[in-house]
Design a protein around this motif. Structure first.
Motif, short mmCIF file in Angstrom:
data_model
loop_
_atom_site.label_atom_id
_atom_site.label_comp_id
_atom_site.label_asym_id
_atom_site.label_seq_id
_atom_site.Cartn_x
_atom_site.Cartn_y
_atom_site.Cartn_z
N ALA A 26 3.77 3.89 18.17
CA ALA A 26 4.02 4.81 17.05
C ALA A 26 5.30 5.60 17.31
N ARG A 27 6.19 5.66 16.31
CA ARG A 27 7.47 6.34 16.45
C ARG A 27 7.57 7.58 15.56
N ARG A 28 7.45 7.41 14.26
CA ARG A 28 7.61 8.51 13.31
C ARG A 28 6.44 8.52 12.35
N VAL A 29 6.20 9.69 11.73
CA VAL A 29 5.15 9.83 10.73
C VAL A 29 5.69 10.59 9.53
N TRP A 30 5.07 10.36 8.36
CA TRP A 30 5.44 11.10 7.16
C TRP A 30 4.25 11.08 6.20
N PRO A 31 3.92 12.21 5.56
CA PRO A 31 2.79 12.23 4.62
C PRO A 31 3.20 11.77 3.22
N ASP A 32 2.24 11.24 2.48
CA ASP A 32 2.48 10.96 1.07
C ASP A 32 1.87 12.07 0.23
N SER A 33 1.90 11.94 -1.09
CA SER A 33 1.43 13.01 -1.96
C SER A 33 -0.09 13.20 -1.91
N LYS A 34 -0.81 12.23 -1.36
CA LYS A 34 -2.27 12.32 -1.25
C LYS A 34 -2.72 12.85 0.11
N GLY A 35 -1.74 13.19 0.99
CA GLY A 35 -2.08 13.69 2.31
C GLY A 35 -2.36 12.58 3.32
N GLN A 36 -2.07 11.33 2.94
CA GLN A 36 -2.22 10.22 3.90
C GLN A 36 -0.98 10.19 4.79
N ILE A 37 -1.15 9.78 6.02
CA ILE A 37 -0.06 9.80 7.00
C ILE A 37 0.43 8.37 7.23
N TRP A 38 1.73 8.17 7.03
CA TRP A 38 2.36 6.86 7.25
C TRP A 38 3.01 6.87 8.63
N VAL A 39 2.82 5.78 9.37
CA VAL A 39 3.26 5.68 10.76
C VAL A 39 4.11 4.43 10.95
N SER A 40 5.30 4.59 11.54
CA SER A 40 6.09 3.42 11.92
C SER A 40 5.67 3.01 13.32
N GLU A 41 5.48 1.70 13.52
CA GLU A 41 4.99 1.17 14.80
C GLU A 41 6.02 0.23 15.41
N ASP A 51 -5.70 7.68 6.53
CA ASP A 51 -6.27 8.58 5.53
C ASP A 51 -7.21 9.55 6.25
N PRO A 52 -6.79 10.80 6.44
CA PRO A 52 -7.63 11.76 7.17
C PRO A 52 -8.93 12.11 6.44
N LYS A 53 -8.98 11.94 5.12
CA LYS A 53 -10.21 12.25 4.38
C LYS A 53 -11.32 11.25 4.71
N SER A 54 -10.96 9.97 4.82
CA SER A 54 -11.97 8.94 5.10
C SER A 54 -11.92 8.44 6.54
N ASN A 55 -10.94 8.95 7.30
CA ASN A 55 -10.75 8.52 8.70
C ASN A 55 -10.58 7.00 8.79
N THR A 56 -9.77 6.44 7.87
CA THR A 56 -9.54 4.99 7.83
C THR A 56 -8.06 4.68 7.92
N TRP A 57 -7.77 3.46 8.36
CA TRP A 57 -6.41 2.95 8.51
C TRP A 57 -6.20 1.72 7.64
N ARG A 58 -4.96 1.52 7.19
CA ARG A 58 -4.49 0.27 6.60
C ARG A 58 -3.19 -0.06 7.29
N THR A 59 -2.94 -1.33 7.53
CA THR A 59 -1.74 -1.76 8.26
C THR A 59 -1.07 -2.92 7.54
N TRP A 60 0.27 -2.87 7.49
CA TRP A 60 1.07 -3.94 6.91
C TRP A 60 2.15 -4.35 7.90
N LYS A 61 2.32 -5.64 8.09
CA LYS A 61 3.39 -6.17 8.94
C LYS A 61 4.65 -6.29 8.09
N LEU A 62 5.78 -5.82 8.62
CA LEU A 62 7.04 -6.00 7.91
C LEU A 62 7.41 -7.48 7.90
N PRO A 63 8.12 -7.92 6.87
CA PRO A 63 8.50 -9.33 6.80
C PRO A 63 9.52 -9.71 7.87
#
Length: 139
Positions: A26-41, A51-63
């Protein structure tokens, strides 16, 4: 490190939040308008959303082959801007469509370590070229 943390401002205590990919860098983080935290890996080449509200993660691989994600920024339309270090590109990710778009700088080498912006603009300071590049877009 390989984690993000939630800081309790009253006590100063940090609660570690582990992303789902082991040793992702993990390098940097930034929130979106819904309070979810985006992380560069960095190590995994992923961009992830916590998503801190549901304590869940989603992950996408860059192309592409062996992507390296360094900086991340979420604009006012909740599009996620990512500095892809290996190919020296800026990428914009649309979470709604799950599509990536790539943008090249006029510089040969960029090495973008941080991203910022304001409505309609994304600013990328390029440490390799000594330039500040502005990407302008329509909402």
């Amino acid at each position: 490190g390989n984690y993000i943390a939630k800081i309790d401002f009253d006590t100063g205590q940090a609660t570690v939040i582990q992303p789902p990919t082991p040793n992702q860098g993990a390098r940097r983080v930034w929130p979106d308008s819904k309070g979810q935290i985006w992380v560069s890996e960095w190590n995994s080449g992923n961009v992830s959303r916590y998503d801190p509200k549901s304590n869940t993660w989603r992950t996408w691989k860059l192309p592409g082959d062996r992507p390296r994600t360094y900086a991340v920024y979420v604009d006012e339309t909740d599009k996620v801007w990512i500095a892809e270090w290996d190919k020296q590109l800026m990428m914009r990710f649309d979470p709604a469509s799950e599509k990536f778009e790539s943008f090249s700088s006029s510089s040969g080498s960029t090495n973008v370590r941080q991203i910022h912006g304001r409505k309609g603009e994304v600013w990328t300071p390029e440490s390799a070229s000594g330039k500040l590049v502005v990407y302008r877009y329509r909402q």
